[in-house]
Structure formats: C-alpha cells, structure tokens
Design a protein around this motif. Structure first.
Motif, short mmCIF file in Angstrom:
data_model
loop_
_atom_site.label_atom_id
_atom_site.label_comp_id
_atom_site.label_asym_id
_atom_site.label_seq_id
_atom_site.Cartn_x
_atom_site.Cartn_y
_atom_site.Cartn_z
N ASN A 144 -3.50 -28.95 38.48
CA ASN A 144 -3.32 -29.71 37.25
C ASN A 144 -2.55 -30.98 37.57
N GLU B 172 -5.39 -27.43 20.95
CA GLU B 172 -5.93 -26.07 20.76
C GLU B 172 -7.21 -26.11 19.94
N SER C 299 -9.77 -22.13 26.17
CA SER C 299 -8.41 -22.67 26.13
C SER C 299 -8.17 -23.44 27.42
N LEU C 300 -7.08 -24.19 27.45
CA LEU C 300 -6.76 -24.93 28.67
C LEU C 300 -6.54 -24.00 29.86
N MET C 301 -6.10 -22.79 29.58
CA MET C 301 -5.82 -21.83 30.66
C MET C 301 -7.10 -21.19 31.21
N THR C 302 -8.16 -21.14 30.41
CA THR C 302 -9.34 -20.40 30.84
C THR C 302 -10.58 -21.26 31.05
#
Length: 95
Positions: free
Chosen positions: A7, A63, A73-76
């Motif tokens: 990131n 979101e 999501s930003l995480m996935t």
C-alpha cells in the motif's frame, strides 16, 4: 503501479493556492488516460465539498464506493484502487 503489493500513500503538504488540487486532477487524468486505469478504480474526494453533506465523512464515502462499485472492501479487493483525497485537513471523523 509496478506490480508491488505494498500500500502506498503520498502526502502533498503546502500552503493554499500552490497547486495541490491541480496536481490531483492531473494525477486523475494521467491514471485514466496514460495508465488506462478504469474510472471506477479511481475515487476523487474533496473533503471541503464532502463536509457540506450532512452525516457524511471520508471513511463512509470510501466504504460506500467500495461496497456499491466493487462489492468489496479496501482490505479484500483484488485490484488497484486509487484514492485522491483533497483538503484532507477538513476530514470529519464521524465522532
């Protein structure tokens, strides 16, 4: 942009009126036209404009973007997402 999975955050500090917003617009244009990044992978947010919307903050906006446009999501998410946040000193925290 070179295939690294790290990131990255770039912060452009400076006085008002020196061209930070212009650089963000130029970055958007570069990503879209030169790098051929799809427009739905680039989100430009002006916190100054966002603050005029009742009960809305930058995190909720990101979101919503991720949920509505990418069903993720930003995480996935499994693709590059570019968040261009202008006037970040005006970010509401939702508290």
């Amino acid at each position: 942009m070179n295939g690294d999975n790290i990131n990255r955050y770039i912060v452009l500090p400076g006085l008002r009126g020196i061209g930070k917003t212009t650089i963000l617009y130029q970055t958007y244009d570069y990503l879209l036209k030169e790098k051929q990044i799809p427009a739905n992978q680039i989100l430009y947010i002006s916190c100054e404009t966002l603050n005029k919307i009742i009960k809305c903050d930058v995190l909720k906006t990101i979101e919503q973007f991720m949920n509505e446009i990418h069903q993720s999501s930003l995480m996935t998410i499994d693709k590059e997402i570019f968040l261009l946040i202008d006037e970040s000193h005006l970010i509401k925290t939702g508290h």
